[in-house]
Write an enzyme that holds these catalytic residues in place. Structure first.
Site, PDB file in Angstrom:
ATOM      1  N   GLU A 232       0.815  -1.223   0.000  1.00  0.00           N
ATOM      2  CA  GLU A 232       0.000   0.000   0.000  1.00  0.00           C
ATOM      3  C   GLU A 232       0.847   1.271   0.000  1.00  0.00           C
ATOM      4  O   GLU A 232       0.505   2.238  -0.672  1.00  0.00           O
ATOM      5  CB  GLU A 232      -0.956   0.001   1.200  1.00  0.00           C
ATOM      6  CG  GLU A 232      -1.998  -1.102   1.081  1.00  0.00           C
ATOM      7  CD  GLU A 232      -3.035  -1.072   2.185  1.00  0.00           C
ATOM      8  OE1 GLU A 232      -3.602  -0.003   2.459  1.00  0.00           O
ATOM      9  OE2 GLU A 232      -3.266  -2.125   2.810  1.00  0.00           O
ATOM     10  N   HIS A 248       8.390 -26.563   4.343  1.00  0.00           N
ATOM     11  CA  HIS A 248       7.820 -27.783   3.768  1.00  0.00           C
ATOM     12  C   HIS A 248       7.387 -27.598   2.316  1.00  0.00           C
ATOM     13  O   HIS A 248       6.820 -28.509   1.727  1.00  0.00           O
ATOM     14  CB  HIS A 248       6.618 -28.245   4.600  1.00  0.00           C
ATOM     15  CG  HIS A 248       7.002 -28.650   5.988  1.00  0.00           C
ATOM     16  ND1 HIS A 248       7.437 -29.902   6.319  1.00  0.00           N
ATOM     17  CD2 HIS A 248       7.067 -27.927   7.127  1.00  0.00           C
ATOM     18  CE1 HIS A 248       7.725 -29.963   7.609  1.00  0.00           C
ATOM     19  NE2 HIS A 248       7.511 -28.764   8.126  1.00  0.00           N
ATOM     20  N   LYS A 341     -13.679  -0.605  -4.332  1.00  0.00           N
ATOM     21  CA  LYS A 341     -14.806  -0.300  -3.438  1.00  0.00           C
ATOM     22  C   LYS A 341     -15.878   0.494  -4.184  1.00  0.00           C
ATOM     23  O   LYS A 341     -17.069   0.259  -4.014  1.00  0.00           O
ATOM     24  CB  LYS A 341     -14.316   0.489  -2.210  1.00  0.00           C
ATOM     25  CG  LYS A 341     -13.486  -0.355  -1.252  1.00  0.00           C
ATOM     26  CD  LYS A 341     -13.113   0.417   0.007  1.00  0.00           C
ATOM     27  CE  LYS A 341     -12.276  -0.459   0.928  1.00  0.00           C
ATOM     28  NZ  LYS A 341     -11.862   0.171   2.169  1.00  0.00           N
TER      29      LYS A 341
END
Ligand code: F6R
Length: 347
Positions: A232, A248, A341
């Site tokens: 951001e 892993h 948004k």
């Protein structure tokens, strides 16, 4: 000369004033500590929020778990509450703006399920709904980007839960945290690069993709916060993963020579890492050092867990800010987040 040693050049890039907010973070923490509320009895704890409003929930979960709170704690970044959230689940609905649709959706479901509910917001629909439904509200000051309000979005929740923990220990840890943050605000804000780890990190990350590794002991979500801050503030890609899981699978991606100039690895360590994680971190560092020229390693400051957690997070705030300056972008605006948004609201 780098931009950050030239205040005029710096002000031209940081047009919206992120450095001021970073410098004021210790004062924000002190104010936030006063906003605690009484909480009712509960069996489970759920914190609902997104982005900058959710990360405080993760810090809360990590901190409470490490302090031995035996109640289950969940952070919900979604529209729907899981089925186990019921009238014995204390729900914090956290949205800085008060207008985030996922959080509003969880708030309404929590109301419907008669959960004990607390809203944390600077306004918007969440404040309105809380008032209309007689829901307790932690009201925080408006006007800053949510990610710069971490103190307000985390500390009132922690202090509200103090009765469940060792109250004296928490107060001591909080005083230490304030001292550490005040010292770091000056160091990270003013020191030249040779004495400033935030500037050094930014320099090492510049024109590469930062990969941040924490561990599930304390720093995994700090690595996640750093990733989000780099995204951001600096508008740069960044990735985060955690031990033990990364050893892993993720480590297989280290070997490919073409990628070795693209990524830069930063390990987020903690002085109280359990032995097994400590050994895995050490081995991973050795392997990375054999493959990459630069492997960075950082640790939070202070003795208490709260100071270590917040000071490490604060270093990521500053280093992502300096990375933005190196890229010549104003750290504050997040146009693509706003655009999504806006388009969702228009449907
Ligand atoms: C952080 C940021 C986002 C928001 C997120 C949710 O600065 O802009 O990560 O935090 O989109 O919005 P709020 O926090 O208003 O609920």
């Amino acid at each position: 000369m780098t931009h950050w040693d030239d205040p005029k050049a710096l002000a031209e890039i940081d047009r919206s004033g992120m450095s001021k907010l970073l410098r004021e973070f210790p004062e924000q923490a002190a104010q936030a500590w006063k906003l605690a509320v009484d909480v009712p009895e509960f069996e489970r704890l759920a914190i609902c929020g997104m982005g900058g409003s959710a990360i405080g929930g993760d810090f809360l979960r990590l901190y409470l778990a490490r302090k031995g709170l035996s109640k289950p704690i969940f952070v919900i970044r979604n529209y729907a509450l899981p089925p186990f959230v019921d009238e014995k689940t204390l729900v914090f609905a956290v949205s800085y703006s008060g207008n985030t649709e996922e959080t509003l959706s969880c708030f309404e479901q929590a109301l419907g399920r008669k959960c004990p509910l607390i809203a944390v917001t600077s306004g918007g629909k969440l404040a309105q709904l809380a008032q209309e439904n007689g829901v307790r509200l932690i009201s925080i000051p408006p006007g800053v980007p949510p990610r710069a309000a971490l103190g307000y979005l985390f500390l009132p929740l922690l202090k509200s839960l103090k009765p469940l923990l060792d109250a004296d220990e928490i107060e001591e840890e909080f005083s230490e945290t304030l001292e550490v943050l005040q010292e770091l605000a000056v160091r990270y804000g003013e020191a030249p690069e040779a004495k400033n780890p935030a500037k050094q990190l930014a320099q090492a990350w510049h024109k590469r993709i930062p990969v941040l590794y924490g561990s599930d002991h304390l720093t995994d979500m700090v690595a996640w916060r750093w990733k989000a801050q780099i995204n951001e503030n600096a508008k740069s890609p960044a990735y985060a993963h955690a031990l033990p899981e990364l050893s892993h699978n993720e480590i297989m991606g280290w070997e490919w020579p073409e990628f070795q100039t693209a990524f830069v690895y930063t390990l987020l360590r903690d002085l109280e890492e359990p032995r097994a994680l400590h050994r895995r971190f050490e081995l991973c560092r050795k392997l990375l050092e054999e493959l990459y020229q630069t492997v960075l390693e950082v640790q939070g400051k202070g003795e208490g867990m709260l100071a270590r957690l917040l000071s490490l997070s604060y270093l990521g705030d500053w280093s992502s800010y300096y990375l933005a300056l190196l890229y010549g972008v104003d750290p504050t605006p997040v146009p693509l987040i706003e655009e999504i948004k806006k388009r969702l609201a228009a449907r």
